[in-house]
Design a protein around this motif. Structure first.
Motif, PDB file in Angstrom:
ATOM      1  N   LEU A 226     -12.082  -2.628 -13.007  1.00 30.60           N
ATOM      2  CA  LEU A 226     -12.640  -3.674 -12.156  1.00 30.60           C
ATOM      3  C   LEU A 226     -11.645  -4.824 -11.992  1.00 30.60           C
ATOM      4  O   LEU A 226     -11.418  -5.316 -10.880  1.00 30.60           O
ATOM      5  CB  LEU A 226     -13.956  -4.185 -12.737  1.00 30.60           C
ATOM      6  CG  LEU A 226     -14.624  -5.324 -11.991  1.00 30.60           C
ATOM      7  CD1 LEU A 226     -14.908  -4.943 -10.551  1.00 30.60           C
ATOM      8  CD2 LEU A 226     -15.889  -5.735 -12.713  1.00 30.60           C
ATOM      9  N   GLY A 227     -11.031  -5.248 -13.099  1.00 31.81           N
ATOM     10  CA  GLY A 227     -10.055  -6.340 -13.035  1.00 31.81           C
ATOM     11  C   GLY A 227      -8.886  -6.019 -12.134  1.00 31.81           C
ATOM     12  O   GLY A 227      -8.442  -6.861 -11.348  1.00 31.81           O
ATOM     13  N   GLU A 228      -8.376  -4.795 -12.209  1.00 35.46           N
ATOM     14  CA  GLU A 228      -7.254  -4.400 -11.354  1.00 35.46           C
ATOM     15  C   GLU A 228      -7.679  -4.300  -9.891  1.00 35.46           C
ATOM     16  O   GLU A 228      -6.898  -4.617  -8.986  1.00 35.46           O
ATOM     17  CB  GLU A 228      -6.649  -3.083 -11.837  1.00 35.46           C
ATOM     18  CG  GLU A 228      -5.925  -3.208 -13.171  1.00 35.46           C
ATOM     19  CD  GLU A 228      -4.768  -4.196 -13.159  1.00 35.46           C
ATOM     20  OE1 GLU A 228      -4.041  -4.293 -12.148  1.00 35.46           O
ATOM     21  OE2 GLU A 228      -4.579  -4.879 -14.185  1.00 35.46           O
TER      22      GLU A 228
ATOM     23  N   GLN B 230     -15.477   0.887  -3.221  1.00 39.09           N
ATOM     24  CA  GLN B 230     -14.384   1.629  -3.857  1.00 39.09           C
ATOM     25  C   GLN B 230     -14.824   2.192  -5.201  1.00 39.09           C
ATOM     26  O   GLN B 230     -14.574   3.358  -5.514  1.00 39.09           O
ATOM     27  CB  GLN B 230     -13.176   0.704  -4.032  1.00 39.09           C
ATOM     28  CG  GLN B 230     -12.019   1.315  -4.770  1.00 39.09           C
ATOM     29  CD  GLN B 230     -10.926   0.290  -5.063  1.00 39.09           C
ATOM     30  OE1 GLN B 230     -11.008  -0.860  -4.671  1.00 39.09           O
ATOM     31  NE2 GLN B 230      -9.909   0.719  -5.777  1.00 39.09           N
ATOM     32  N   LEU B 231     -15.484   1.379  -5.996  1.00 40.96           N
ATOM     33  CA  LEU B 231     -15.932   1.821  -7.307  1.00 40.96           C
ATOM     34  C   LEU B 231     -17.046   2.860  -7.194  1.00 40.96           C
ATOM     35  O   LEU B 231     -17.068   3.826  -7.961  1.00 40.96           O
ATOM     36  CB  LEU B 231     -16.394   0.623  -8.146  1.00 40.96           C
ATOM     37  CG  LEU B 231     -15.304  -0.397  -8.486  1.00 40.96           C
ATOM     38  CD1 LEU B 231     -15.900  -1.600  -9.187  1.00 40.96           C
ATOM     39  CD2 LEU B 231     -14.199   0.234  -9.313  1.00 40.96           C
TER      40      LEU B 231
ATOM     41  N   ALA C 165      -7.377  -6.663  -4.448  1.00 42.02           N
ATOM     42  CA  ALA C 165      -8.055  -7.257  -3.300  1.00 42.02           C
ATOM     43  C   ALA C 165      -7.593  -8.693  -3.064  1.00 42.02           C
ATOM     44  O   ALA C 165      -7.350  -9.094  -1.918  1.00 42.02           O
ATOM     45  CB  ALA C 165      -9.566  -7.201  -3.501  1.00 42.02           C
ATOM     46  N   LEU C 166      -7.460  -9.466  -4.133  1.00 40.19           N
ATOM     47  CA  LEU C 166      -7.007 -10.844  -3.984  1.00 40.19           C
ATOM     48  C   LEU C 166      -5.574 -10.910  -3.470  1.00 40.19           C
ATOM     49  O   LEU C 166      -5.243 -11.788  -2.671  1.00 40.19           O
ATOM     50  CB  LEU C 166      -7.113 -11.594  -5.313  1.00 40.19           C
ATOM     51  CG  LEU C 166      -8.506 -12.013  -5.739  1.00 40.19           C
ATOM     52  CD1 LEU C 166      -8.477 -12.604  -7.139  1.00 40.19           C
ATOM     53  CD2 LEU C 166      -9.096 -13.018  -4.750  1.00 40.19           C
TER      54      LEU C 166
ATOM     55  N   TYR D 149      -6.066 -16.003 -10.534  1.00 41.24           N
ATOM     56  CA  TYR D 149      -6.816 -14.963 -11.246  1.00 41.24           C
ATOM     57  C   TYR D 149      -5.905 -14.240 -12.235  1.00 41.24           C
ATOM     58  O   TYR D 149      -6.275 -14.014 -13.383  1.00 41.24           O
ATOM     59  CB  TYR D 149      -7.420 -13.978 -10.245  1.00 41.24           C
ATOM     60  CG  TYR D 149      -8.265 -12.901 -10.881  1.00 41.24           C
ATOM     61  CD1 TYR D 149      -9.583 -13.135 -11.205  1.00 41.24           C
ATOM     62  CD2 TYR D 149      -7.727 -11.646 -11.163  1.00 41.24           C
ATOM     63  CE1 TYR D 149     -10.365 -12.156 -11.796  1.00 41.24           C
ATOM     64  CE2 TYR D 149      -8.494 -10.661 -11.755  1.00 41.24           C
ATOM     65  CZ  TYR D 149      -9.814 -10.921 -12.066  1.00 41.24           C
ATOM     66  OH  TYR D 149     -10.569  -9.947 -12.652  1.00 41.24           O
ATOM     67  N   ALA D 150      -4.709 -13.891 -11.786  1.00 37.15           N
ATOM     68  CA  ALA D 150      -3.765 -13.174 -12.650  1.00 37.15           C
ATOM     69  C   ALA D 150      -3.409 -13.990 -13.880  1.00 37.15           C
ATOM     70  O   ALA D 150      -3.274 -13.444 -14.975  1.00 37.15           O
ATOM     71  CB  ALA D 150      -2.498 -12.825 -11.874  1.00 37.15           C
ATOM     72  N   SER D 151      -3.281 -15.303 -13.709  1.00 37.49           N
ATOM     73  CA  SER D 151      -2.900 -16.139 -14.850  1.00 37.49           C
ATOM     74  C   SER D 151      -3.949 -16.099 -15.949  1.00 37.49           C
ATOM     75  O   SER D 151      -3.614 -16.188 -17.135  1.00 37.49           O
ATOM     76  CB  SER D 151      -2.645 -17.579 -14.406  1.00 37.49           C
ATOM     77  OG  SER D 151      -3.844 -18.225 -14.042  1.00 37.49           O
TER      78      SER D 151
END
Length: 74
Positions: free
Chosen positions: A23-25, A9-10, A30-31, A42-44
């Motif tokens: 990248l983080g988004e 994707q990138l 994906a997660l 991961y979000a936390s």
């Protein structure tokens, strides 16, 4: 597979410099599709919630828990 998908994707964006926020988004997206528990964990960390209410609100907005009721000031 998830990492390979993110890399593709990138790469398809044609950009040589990818901001860490992009990248983080991409990892978050994906997660969310792969593993809800990993997504929440991961979000936390990634979103660095300042208050428990912020994290609870996030979970509610994502449909993963009931959003906390906001009490009106009396």
């Amino acid at each position: 597979q998830m990492v390979s998908g993110i890399v593709r994707q990138l790469e398809s964006s044609g950009e040589t410099d990818i901001p860490s926020s992009v990248l983080g988004e991409a990892v978050m997206a994906a997660l969310k599709q792969t593993d809800k528990v990993a997504y929440v964990r991961y979000a936390s960390v990634y979103r660095d919630f300042a208050e428990g209410e912020d994290f609870a609100r996030f979970l509610g907005e994502e449909g993963l828990a009931e959003a906390p009721e906001v009490q009106a000031a009396e």
